[in-house]
Each structure stands twice: as structure tokens, then as C-alpha cells.
Enzyme design. Sequence first.
Site, PDB file in Angstrom:
ATOM      1  N   LEU A 381       0.815  -1.217   0.000  1.00  0.00           N
ATOM      2  CA  LEU A 381       0.000   0.000   0.000  1.00  0.00           C
ATOM      3  C   LEU A 381       0.843   1.260   0.000  1.00  0.00           C
ATOM      4  O   LEU A 381       0.393   2.312  -0.456  1.00  0.00           O
ATOM      5  CB  LEU A 381      -0.922   0.007   1.226  1.00  0.00           C
ATOM      6  CG  LEU A 381      -1.942  -1.136   1.320  1.00  0.00           C
ATOM      7  CD1 LEU A 381      -2.674  -1.077   2.655  1.00  0.00           C
ATOM      8  CD2 LEU A 381      -2.925  -1.079   0.167  1.00  0.00           C
ATOM      9  N   GLY A 382       2.037   1.175   0.537  1.00  0.00           N
ATOM     10  CA  GLY A 382       2.880   2.362   0.603  1.00  0.00           C
ATOM     11  C   GLY A 382       4.181   2.050   1.299  1.00  0.00           C
ATOM     12  O   GLY A 382       4.398   0.953   1.823  1.00  0.00           O
ATOM     13  N   GLN A 383       5.065   3.039   1.299  1.00  0.00           N
ATOM     14  CA  GLN A 383       6.386   2.874   1.886  1.00  0.00           C
ATOM     15  C   GLN A 383       6.856   4.207   2.422  1.00  0.00           C
ATOM     16  O   GLN A 383       6.625   5.246   1.807  1.00  0.00           O
ATOM     17  CB  GLN A 383       7.368   2.360   0.831  1.00  0.00           C
ATOM     18  CG  GLN A 383       8.790   2.196   1.323  1.00  0.00           C
ATOM     19  CD  GLN A 383       9.680   1.565   0.260  1.00  0.00           C
ATOM     20  OE1 GLN A 383       9.207   0.804  -0.575  1.00  0.00           O
ATOM     21  NE2 GLN A 383      10.954   1.890   0.287  1.00  0.00           N
ATOM     22  N   GLY A 384       7.493   4.183   3.586  1.00  0.00           N
ATOM     23  CA  GLY A 384       8.025   5.399   4.187  1.00  0.00           C
ATOM     24  C   GLY A 384       9.388   5.143   4.792  1.00  0.00           C
ATOM     25  O   GLY A 384      10.004   4.099   4.578  1.00  0.00           O
ATOM     26  N   GLY A 385       9.859   6.125   5.555  1.00  0.00           N
ATOM     27  CA  GLY A 385      11.183   6.020   6.128  1.00  0.00           C
ATOM     28  C   GLY A 385      11.334   4.918   7.154  1.00  0.00           C
ATOM     29  O   GLY A 385      12.441   4.480   7.444  1.00  0.00           O
ATOM     30  N   PHE A 386      10.218   4.441   7.727  1.00  0.00           N
ATOM     31  CA  PHE A 386      10.312   3.462   8.791  1.00  0.00           C
ATOM     32  C   PHE A 386       9.821   2.077   8.367  1.00  0.00           C
ATOM     33  O   PHE A 386       9.956   1.136   9.125  1.00  0.00           O
ATOM     34  CB  PHE A 386       9.515   3.917  10.016  1.00  0.00           C
ATOM     35  CG  PHE A 386      10.154   5.075  10.721  1.00  0.00           C
ATOM     36  CD1 PHE A 386      11.084   4.875  11.719  1.00  0.00           C
ATOM     37  CD2 PHE A 386       9.845   6.364  10.366  1.00  0.00           C
ATOM     38  CE1 PHE A 386      11.687   5.930  12.361  1.00  0.00           C
ATOM     39  CE2 PHE A 386      10.439   7.447  11.001  1.00  0.00           C
ATOM     40  CZ  PHE A 386      11.367   7.224  12.000  1.00  0.00           C
ATOM     41  N   GLY A 387       9.247   1.937   7.213  1.00  0.00           N
ATOM     42  CA  GLY A 387       8.807   0.605   6.807  1.00  0.00           C
ATOM     43  C   GLY A 387       7.838   0.619   5.650  1.00  0.00           C
ATOM     44  O   GLY A 387       7.531   1.669   5.084  1.00  0.00           O
ATOM     45  N   VAL A 389       4.027  -0.879   4.072  1.00  0.00           N
ATOM     46  CA  VAL A 389       2.678  -1.228   4.510  1.00  0.00           C
ATOM     47  C   VAL A 389       2.029  -2.101   3.444  1.00  0.00           C
ATOM     48  O   VAL A 389       2.064  -1.772   2.252  1.00  0.00           O
ATOM     49  CB  VAL A 389       1.823   0.029   4.758  1.00  0.00           C
ATOM     50  CG1 VAL A 389       0.441  -0.363   5.279  1.00  0.00           C
ATOM     51  CG2 VAL A 389       2.517   0.954   5.759  1.00  0.00           C
ATOM     52  N   ASP A 506       5.239  14.351  11.574  1.00  0.00           N
ATOM     53  CA  ASP A 506       5.276  14.009  10.145  1.00  0.00           C
ATOM     54  C   ASP A 506       3.883  14.124   9.538  1.00  0.00           C
ATOM     55  O   ASP A 506       3.424  13.230   8.824  1.00  0.00           O
ATOM     56  CB  ASP A 506       5.839  12.608   9.944  1.00  0.00           C
ATOM     57  CG  ASP A 506       6.342  12.385   8.516  1.00  0.00           C
ATOM     58  OD1 ASP A 506       6.608  13.391   7.827  1.00  0.00           O
ATOM     59  OD2 ASP A 506       6.472  11.235   8.092  1.00  0.00           O
TER      60      ASP A 506
END
Length: 736
Positions: A381-387, A389, A506
Site C-alpha cells: 500500500l505504501g512505503q516510508g522512512g520506517f517501513g 505497509v 510528520d
Amino acid sequence: MGAPPTLRRLASAAATLLLLLLLLHLPTTILSQVVNTTATTNLTFSFPSFDKSEQFSNLTVVGDANINQGALQLTPDTQNSVEYLVNKSGRVLLNRPVILWQDHPAPSTNSTTTADAAGKRVASFNTTFSVNVYRVHNATPGEGFAFIIAPDLQKPTQSYAGFLGLTNATLNGNPNNHLVAVEFDTVKQPYDPDDNHVGLDINNVVSNATASLTPFGIEIAPLNATNYTIWIDYDGGDRHIWVYMAVQGQPKPSFTVLNFSLDLGAHVSQNSYFGFSASTGSDYQLNCILSWNLTVEDLSEGNNVGGGMAGWKLGVAIGVPVAAAVLVAGLLVFFYMRRRPVRDDPSVLMDKLKSLPGQPKEFMFDELRKATNNFDEKLKLGQGGFGMVYKGVLPGDNPGEKIEVAVKKFSRDNSKGGQDDFIHELSIINRLRHKHLVRLVGWCHKNGVLLLVYDYMPNGSLDHHLFCDADTPLLSWERRYNIIAGVASALHYLHNEYDQKVVHRDLKASNVMLDASFHARLGDFGLARAIDVDKTSYTERELAGVPGTMGYIAPECFHTGRATRESDVFAFGALVLETVCGRRPRCDVAGFQFLADWVWKLHRERRLLDAVDPRLAYAGDYVAEDVERFLLLGLACSLPTPAERPTTAGIVQIISRSVEPPAVPPFKPAFVWPAAVPMDEDGESSRLTSTVVTSSYYASSSGWTPRYISTVEHVEAGDMPNSIVVKNDQPGRGGD
């Protein structure tokens, strides 16, 4: 309760005294050897800039590369001939090899590396370099560049276009390439996630691991040329690589853009060369390395200090008395540590979380792996600096019932930092209860893998609807109004209504989730921190640098390194403008870097309605009075001085129409640091100690440092009289 001061002093003094007594009774020759056994030997190469003479002394230039204008030009550096720019590739390498692994090394007590089961020892290294990728004539960028570890000083023929100067159609994927590279790719091939990503390549341009840089607010080749700093750390003992990236002038981030398990000893030649490569195809760009530092553990003969039989005998000679001293001191320290609070121990925190009332469900790892089809990329579903999803489907309580969830898998699974991030997010979200916050369903912590399970939001994130393709239905004004109101309510709860003040840190459109009815749910608390009720800010301890996403970060954060409720309000203002205007905070309007600056100009010209999303304007789907209310609110939240921004309580009142929108000056005030003007001994304000900086400082993607100051000028009369403004030019691209 901590240990009594007397006990703490006793433990410290006892340990120091025992060590001194031990050292005073050792022969001088033994002391010398003790000191030497702690030494490590590294090879260091440092290039603050590059001179053509390096081509004949320290560096080898191959193919279409060159050294010019103080930079490594990995592909031709010209704007005069398009034909000369296409289908090129080049490399620049250190002209001496480095030993990167050894078979069956002698025992060593001082090395930071370890041997694997086969007895192979692999060197650790870290490198830092600055780079500028420039679009000639604002053309479409292509293809990319890479940091490489190569077996020789050659470059394959026909390695242009998607081969990045690494391989060619014949060699690609051949294990005899003995090549490892970290690529920064600006063209999407069928095997790439997008046209702005980082990847780890092993003998192949089809990366073993990739990550898009877009979620981090990084664009390798932006329209406005930007200098970036890249850090690459490799641990030969853990066999792991970490890659970090930030705008030049910013500190090294706490989060990686890519990290992956990598055994260099299994892939590269024992004697290998470090350097860079790049290519162009039918599209082209200028790939400039501006500076470079490299430190590699020296595995050459004679540098294993303390190794072998002599080192072992020395260990026996001093081992017994040292062990006795350490045992006594250790007992005292152990007794002291037993008395210390253990609230910062992640394992203890986890045990406490399990016992909290209303604790979300602890899932088995196999349950979540099955629910996400083994974390299938198609379900991401998505991706960010911490992991990352993933969407998952879990069985419900009733027969045949299925429940959709979102599973967040932390990217720093096996590190202490990853566990800390997990603990922070879980401990905060567990106790938060608000209808406009994403609900935590459960969690899993198994074999170093950290997972959080949330309610699934079927309508995704707000940014998807604001910046969608033509096939996605237009997000109506009514829904946008309700979304902003929902986020404001959630933020007010975090700042004022929860028993601890929580700073989100954030807040942005991609972290605003939409449920089935398009109601806002604020999520992703990976950066959130709770602060004491009697304090106003959270000082960075776990994270180095400035937390958040460019475009949403308040200007004062670059100076203080602190997140506050006021900096959250600044991010909320960026979100409001983004939602009303249908444009990202880092503005796409010519002549403006930040959306707020463009809206401020329209406000000054009494043309605020011109800022509304053109799609809404075309459909006639907005309420003019509410649009102006929200735009003024967004500008008020964007005021450079933190104390002048509205509080969340005031924001909620403005949105509910119970009070008038705030009065906003026609010109954006200058950013003044320190924000609070200091007072002299007579109680008068000391204006001379303040620096006034135009919005180009914090709007600049490169950040501001004194060496980029090029002009000091007075503001035009009528803007900000009697002020001195410091402007920064865009850093050069390192070779034009």
C-alpha cells in the site's frame, strides 16, 4: 527509583581504582602491548574536490568520464551538443585495489569484523560523497549513476542506457562479473519500481533490492539542480549495507533509504576497486560527483594487531588479573543497575505493553505472513522512512468472516533502532482514542521482525486523491472540508486533550488516510513522540537531523532540531494549502519553491480564489467564503515565527466558522532567528543579535549554510523596511 548517590560514586570509584592498580603493576612493555591491541588500521581516501592531476595520480578515468570544473563528470559535461550526450557511459575508480576479504584469518581480538562459518573475514567500509545530477535544458533525465565495487579498472563496451556503465547485454547477470553497485536510477525499466529510486545491484542491473526515493521527498534529478549527500555504510561482520541520502548541508538522517543483507565476500574479488559509474541513453543528464570520502578496514598482511599466538599469549598474561578486576567492578555495577529504572529497555517495555489494559491483539507471525500472501509486492500500500505497509486479510470472529487490515513491516527489523521505532509507535498509538486517528488492531514481534496491524482504509491516502490520474474521481469540496476538519480535530486531541502532549512530527497528505466514507484518519506515528505536559517541545535524542518531510518542516526546526506543537501547526498549514489548491507544498508554479509563497502573492493581489484547485474551479464545486477562510488559515499556520501561528484550539474554531479567519499580512514576514528577540540589560530589545532570512532559506531544497551566502541586500521599501535580508543562491551543479 535510581541508586543512591553514595552507591553510584562507590561503584564508579571502585572500578577506576581497580583498573589503575592493575595497570600500575604491569610491566611497561605489557602496557604498550595492551594499548596496541585496541588499535585498528583503516585505509582512508579523501577528495574534498577533484583536480585533473588526480587522473594521473590517484584516479583512473574510463570511457566517457572526465574530471572537470572540480568534479568527476561521469558522463560528458556539455550543453552544446545533444548528439555528444546520448548513449554514453563512464567510470572513475581509485587506481589502487583494496583487499575486501580474507580466507581463514588468524584469530584477532581487535577487529570490528568477524569470520563466517567458513573462516572468511570481510572488511567493513563507509563512504560519503556529494553529487549533483543536472537536467540539460530541463530535458527528461536519463539514465543514472552508481557507486561501484569492481574487479578491475575496465568498463564493459555497450554499457550505456539502462546498463549504467555496469554491464552490457552479454555480461548482465554473469556471476563472474564480481561487481556490486548501489544505483541511483532516473529511468524506469520494466524491472524498476519507478524513475526515481535507489537499488542494490549484484552482477546485474536488475537490482536485488530497490526503494523509491519519492516517499522520502528526494528527487535524484529535480528541475532545480540540487546537491545531495549520500552515505553508504557496510558492516563486514554483520554482512549488511545501509544507504542514507539527504540534501547537502543537512545532517545524516536517522533512517535509511535502503538497507539490505550483503556478503561482499561471496560476490566481489578479493582485490577490488572502489569508484563510480554512470550512463545516458536517448535521454541524458550530467552526473557530477563533487566530493568523496572513503574509509575501508585494512586487511593487508601485518595489520592484524594482536593476532596469532603472540596475541593469544598476551591475552593469557593479562587475562586473569583483568578478569578479576572486571568481576569485582561488574558486581558493583550490576548491583547499581538493578536499582535503576528499566523503562528504557525495549524487552521490558514490550512486557509492560502486553499487560496494558485494552492492549491490542498480539498476532502470530505466520498469521500475518499468510494474510499478506508472504508480503506480496502486489499488496503493498505504501512505503516510508520506517517501513512498508501491505494490505492483508484476516479471518473474523464469525465463520466465513474476513477482515481487511493494513500491516506495517518495519524496515530496520534487526537493529536496535528498528526496535526503538516499533516501541515508540506502539506505546503511543496503543492508548490514543479518537475517531479521526487510525486504530491499531494488533502487533507482532517475532525473531526480530516488527509488525503493526491497523484498520484498513479502503480509500487510501489523501495525496492519492489530490494528485491522482484522470481516471480517479475528483475529491469534492465538501469532502476536502471535512477532511481538513477531521485532521484539525485529531491534532487538537494530540496536542491538548490526551493525558500527554503528543507531537506528530510528520503530518502530511500521505499520512492522512481515508475510510470508506472519506472521513480523515491521521496515521503513521513512526515519528510521533510524547512530551511532558509542562514542556513545549521534544528535543531529538533518538533521531539525528531534522525529522519530517521537506515542504512540511517548519523553518525553526533546522536551527533547533526540536519538534514542537508549533511545528506541527506549520505542517498542518502546508496540508491545508495543499488540499485547497491541489498542489504539493514544494510548489510547481514557476518562480516559487513553496506553495505558501505563491498563495501569499495571490493574497497580496486580492486574488486568493485563483489558488483553488483548477478541477474544483472548472466544476464550480467550492464555496468561495470557505476557500478564502481555509487559505488564510493555511497562511497563518505558515507564519515563520512559531509564536504567531494559531493554536489547534483556534484552528478548530476557525474551521467550524465560530470565529473569523485570522488576519494575515499582505507580505510574508521574514524568518528571524532567534525567534524571540533577546533583551539587553536595560530591558530593551537587542535587534542586532537577530538575523533576518527570506523564505528562500527554508524553502530551499538544499538548506542554508554560510558558504552559500552570495548577496546581502535591503528589502524594497514597503515590504519590510529597516531589515537586512540574507539570500542564498542555489548551490552550483559542479561543472557547467
